[in-house]
Write a protein that holds these residues in place. Structure first.
Motif, short mmCIF file in Angstrom:
data_model
loop_
_atom_site.label_atom_id
_atom_site.label_comp_id
_atom_site.label_asym_id
_atom_site.label_seq_id
_atom_site.Cartn_x
_atom_site.Cartn_y
_atom_site.Cartn_z
N MET A 89 33.28 5.20 4.41
CA MET A 89 34.29 4.19 4.16
C MET A 89 35.16 4.59 2.97
O MET A 89 34.65 5.09 1.97
CB MET A 89 33.62 2.86 3.80
N THR A 90 36.43 4.33 3.10
CA THR A 90 37.33 4.59 1.99
C THR A 90 37.26 3.42 1.00
O THR A 90 36.77 2.33 1.33
CB THR A 90 38.77 4.74 2.48
N ASN A 91 37.79 3.63 -0.19
CA ASN A 91 37.81 2.55 -1.19
C ASN A 91 38.59 1.35 -0.68
O ASN A 91 38.21 0.20 -0.91
CB ASN A 91 38.41 3.06 -2.50
N GLN A 92 39.68 1.61 0.04
CA GLN A 92 40.48 0.51 0.59
C GLN A 92 39.68 -0.29 1.61
O GLN A 92 39.72 -1.52 1.62
CB GLN A 92 41.76 1.04 1.21
N GLU A 93 38.94 0.38 2.47
CA GLU A 93 38.12 -0.31 3.47
C GLU A 93 37.03 -1.13 2.80
O GLU A 93 36.74 -2.25 3.23
CB GLU A 93 37.49 0.69 4.43
N ARG A 152 37.16 -2.47 -0.20
CA ARG A 152 37.80 -3.65 -0.80
C ARG A 152 38.11 -4.70 0.26
O ARG A 152 37.92 -5.89 0.03
CB ARG A 152 39.08 -3.25 -1.52
N THR A 162 36.58 4.77 -11.61
CA THR A 162 36.87 4.18 -10.30
C THR A 162 35.67 4.36 -9.37
O THR A 162 35.31 3.45 -8.62
CB THR A 162 38.12 4.83 -9.69
N ARG A 163 35.06 5.51 -9.43
CA ARG A 163 33.90 5.78 -8.59
C ARG A 163 32.75 4.81 -8.91
O ARG A 163 32.12 4.26 -8.00
CB ARG A 163 33.45 7.23 -8.80
N LYS A 189 29.76 -1.74 -3.84
CA LYS A 189 28.85 -1.44 -2.71
C LYS A 189 27.47 -2.02 -2.96
O LYS A 189 26.85 -2.61 -2.06
CB LYS A 189 28.74 0.06 -2.50
#
Length: 70
Positions: free
Chosen positions: A1-5, A7, A31-32, A39
């Motif tokens: 999953m990307t960060n946008q997904e 969120r 950010t990580r 998560k």
């Protein structure tokens, strides 16, 4: 999953987001690490059958981060 997904699918409450944002500034979280906390909070919320991430889930996730860093 990307960060946008992450969120989009997290369903994080406004209060929980505020807590996470303040903690990220005070603790200088990358950010990580920020996304990892989201998560972990989502997992905690899932274990409690909560539809969204609440403040308690974020604070618990941040506590795990603090213990891990030691």
């Amino acid at each position: 999953m990307t960060n946008q997904e992450i969120r989009q699918k997290s369903a994080i409450s406004a209060e929980a987001k505020t807590i996470l944002d303040v903690a990220s500034q005070k603790l200088n979280i990358s950010t990580r690490s920020y996304m990892r906390a989201v998560k972990v909070a989502r997992t905690i919320a899932d274990l409690e059958s909560s539809p969204g991430i609440e403040a308690a889930h974020i604070t618990e996730a941040l506590q795990y981060r603090a213990h891990h860093a030691v």
